[in-house]
Design an enzyme around this catalytic site. Structure first.
Site, PDB file in Angstrom:
ATOM      1  N   TYR A  14       1.124   4.010  -2.938  1.00 32.45           N
ATOM      2  CA  TYR A  14       0.744   5.398  -2.691  1.00 32.45           C
ATOM      3  C   TYR A  14       1.874   6.349  -3.084  1.00 32.45           C
ATOM      4  O   TYR A  14       1.636   7.410  -3.677  1.00 32.45           O
ATOM      5  CB  TYR A  14       0.385   5.571  -1.214  1.00 32.45           C
ATOM      6  CG  TYR A  14      -0.157   6.936  -0.866  1.00 32.45           C
ATOM      7  CD1 TYR A  14      -1.475   7.268  -1.154  1.00 32.45           C
ATOM      8  CD2 TYR A  14       0.636   7.890  -0.240  1.00 32.45           C
ATOM      9  CE1 TYR A  14      -1.978   8.514  -0.837  1.00 32.45           C
ATOM     10  CE2 TYR A  14       0.155   9.134   0.087  1.00 32.45           C
ATOM     11  CZ  TYR A  14      -1.162   9.449  -0.212  1.00 32.45           C
ATOM     12  OH  TYR A  14      -1.659  10.700   0.099  1.00 32.45           O
ATOM     13  N   ASP A  34      -6.940  -0.746  -0.002  1.00 31.15           N
ATOM     14  CA  ASP A  34      -7.337   0.419   0.781  1.00 31.15           C
ATOM     15  C   ASP A  34      -8.813   0.320   1.164  1.00 31.15           C
ATOM     16  O   ASP A  34      -9.694   0.159   0.310  1.00 31.15           O
ATOM     17  CB  ASP A  34      -7.085   1.686  -0.045  1.00 31.15           C
ATOM     18  CG  ASP A  34      -7.353   2.946   0.743  1.00 31.15           C
ATOM     19  OD1 ASP A  34      -6.397   3.488   1.303  1.00 31.15           O
ATOM     20  OD2 ASP A  34      -8.523   3.372   0.794  1.00 31.15           O
ATOM     21  N   TRP A  72       0.833  -1.201   0.000  1.00 23.09           N
ATOM     22  CA  TRP A  72       0.000   0.000   0.000  1.00 23.09           C
ATOM     23  C   TRP A  72       0.865   1.248   0.000  1.00 23.09           C
ATOM     24  O   TRP A  72       0.646   2.180  -0.769  1.00 23.09           O
ATOM     25  CB  TRP A  72      -0.917   0.005   1.231  1.00 23.09           C
ATOM     26  CG  TRP A  72      -1.883   1.164   1.207  1.00 23.09           C
ATOM     27  CD1 TRP A  72      -3.141   1.161   0.721  1.00 23.09           C
ATOM     28  CD2 TRP A  72      -1.624   2.499   1.665  1.00 23.09           C
ATOM     29  NE1 TRP A  72      -3.710   2.411   0.843  1.00 23.09           N
ATOM     30  CE2 TRP A  72      -2.802   3.255   1.419  1.00 23.09           C
ATOM     31  CE3 TRP A  72      -0.532   3.139   2.256  1.00 23.09           C
ATOM     32  CZ2 TRP A  72      -2.907   4.595   1.740  1.00 23.09           C
ATOM     33  CZ3 TRP A  72      -0.636   4.491   2.582  1.00 23.09           C
ATOM     34  CH2 TRP A  72      -1.805   5.201   2.328  1.00 23.09           C
TER      35      TRP A  72
END
Length: 532
Positions: free
Chosen positions: A464, A480, A460
């Site tokens: 990002y 997410d 994640w």
């Protein structure tokens, strides 16, 4: 990104046919995506140039203005092809030429030379030059020169800076180089270029002629900052409220100041630039004192050195995603019935970028598994305790802490689970000692591998960072929780695997689809809670 350098008419060449249709219809959506060079006139234009459409046999298309310069063409005085948004191809592509262009735009060639550019990319200078010439039609020096010419034009037409100061602010090493480049690229003098764009204003005080006439760079004024302001081009539609609100929800006290309620949307923050600290204030809306004129994106800058102007502009453009191709994004996403209503409601959605790669990584780690508000509280505490003071007239009072500052003092001020604290300190130490490097020009696979090798950094976080630092347009953070909640709200599957499978039809714009899903996860215009 296409590797076509230039295309000429041929019945079997669909690229030429598409581009020729664009210039025949004067389609503004293609401005900045390619250059039209006309052999019968010796000039190059933006696709929407209002001049008579040239005959196909006289047309050559280039991907960059630098390639047109190298081929002997000069910029059109009517359409000003330098005054356009940048190409979205540098985000779509992750090959060597695209990565190099991000660094060129940031001023790396001017600061570090071709060898420095090559070192950052991990190749020899000779190989970088060969690839750029083959794919873009110009080498790194010519590409950097084109960036300087574009910056000079923006300053000449948008500010009252003395001509000599424009030369150094645009990155030229001497006034003579500035005068010669403007004459070669625009077929005019700097003063005449300014007069044509702003006939109501005389040449700036201290520049009695139409050429810059000082032999030195601007003098050091004892540490005061230089103040500049200009309007930046972008492609409409532009979801200004969405991107300003996204930044507002995450604004770190002291570092950022946002106003969503005034006559203009406003965002201000401090910047760590190559030659010293600075600050920006970006506003969007109608020009002051007018109501019927179209809105503009205006940026004011405080710079320790005017030499940082190209880097500052490049970072503002990345932060607000000003080089996006909203027509292509919206058309692709609206083809999915589940997204069509959201695209119709919010045309021109943007993916906010970054002004500093290390800052985004720290923000992502601090914000894991907590709300945006909680992350903002933690980050504000760090900024107050560790950030370097820098009082800006725009409101911010300090810089975001550097990796070295976090490594030295973060342990005393970080709060939360021990694993998260260790992860933040670990990346801070790695960034500070150089064992981990982050850049907007990183290879995506290599960047993800380097990040995920760090303790506490998972897919994640690396995804990002790719969205905001590399500005990768095709990232879907399917793990997410807020994104999956938004998917459910739009009638899409919220199961991770099923959502990832459905999202394949959104390629190569899955990052933009994610912004629609995040928006759907909370009452508009409140940004999502799970994305720091």
């Amino acid at each position: 990104m296409t590797t076509t350098l230039a295309t000429r008419p041929a019945t079997t060449d669909p690229v030429f046919a598409e581009r020729y249709r664009a210039i025949a219809s004067r389609d503004r959506r293609f401005d900045g995506q390619f250059i039209t060079a006309v052999s019968s006139t010796g000039i190059y234009c933006r696709p929407s140039c209002p001049a008579r459409t040239p005959k196909p046999e006289n047309v050559t298309f280039y991907l960059t203005s630098a390639a047109a310069h190298e081929a002997g063409y000069r910029a059109c005085k009517r359409c000003l092809p330098e005054a356009v948004p940048g190409t979205p191809s540098w985000d779509l592509g992750h090959d060597l030429s695209a990565r190099a262009m991000r660094l060129v735009a940031d001023g790396v060639v001017d600061r570090e030379g071709v060898d420095g550019l090559a070192a950052r990319l991990g190749y020899s200078a000779r190989h970088v030059h060969r690839v750029l010439v083959a794919e873009l039609g110009a080498g790194p020096v010519a590409l950097a020169r084109a960036v300087r010419a574009q910056t000079a034009r923006a300053l000449l037409t948008g500010t009252d800076l003395r001509l000599a100061d424009v030369a150094f602010a645009a990155g030229f090493g001497s006034v003579r180089q500035f005068n010669d480049t403007v004459a070669e690229v625009f077929d005019t003098t700097p003063g005449e270029l300014r007069r044509r764009a702003r006939p109501d204003r005389a040449t700036s005080t201290g520049d009695p002629g139409s050429r810059a006439e000082t032999a030195g760079s601007p003098a050091d004024d004892g540490g005061a900052t230089a103040a500049l302001d200009l309007t930046l081009p972008l492609r409409e539609p532009f979801d200004a409220h969405g991107v300003f609100a996204f930044l507002a929800a995450r604004a770190v006290d002291g570092v950022e100041v946002v106003d969503l309620d005034g006559p203009l949307l406003s965002y201000a923050r401090t910047l760590a630039l190559p030659h010293g600290p600075g600050a920006l204030r970006a506003t969007y809306g109608p020009p002051p004192g007018t109501r019927r004129r179209p809105p503009r994106f205006h940026v004011e800058l405080e710079l320790t050195s005017v030499a940082d102007l190209p880097a500052a502009i490049a970072r503002v453009r990345r932060l607000f995603d000003l080089d996006a191709d909203p027509a292509a994004v919206d058309a692709a996403l609206a083809a999915d019935p589940a997204l069509a209503a959201s695209v119709h409601a919010v045309p021109g959605i943007r993916v906010p970028g970054a002004v500093d790669a290390a800052e985004i990584l720290v923000r992502a780690l601090v914000g894991q598994q907590i709300s945006v508000a909680a992350a903002r509280t933690h980050l504000s505490r760090l900024a107050v305790a560790l950030g370097t003071p820098f009082a800006s007239r725009f409101g911010p009072t300090r810089l975001f802490p550097t990796p070295a500052q976090l490594a030295a003092g973060g342990a005393d001020h970080l709060r939360g689970p021990a694993r998260r604290t260790a992860a933040v300190l670990g990346v801070a130490h790695a960034l500070a000692d150089g064992s981990l490097a982050l850049s907007p020009a990183d290879d995506p696979a290599a960047q993800r591998a380097a990040l995920e090798a760090m303790p506490g950094v998972g897919p994640w976080t690396s995804g990002y960072v790719a969205m905001r630092v590399l500005h990768d347009p095709d990232v879907l953070l399917d793990g997410d929780l807020a994104l999956r909640a938004g998917a459910a709200a739009l009638g899409l599957p919220d199961d991770r695997r099923a959502l990832a499978a459905r999202a394949e039809r959104w390629a190569p714009w899955r990052s933009y689809a994610a912004m629609h899903l995040w928006r759907a996860s909370a009452p508009a215009p409140t940004p999502p809670k799970e994305t720091p």
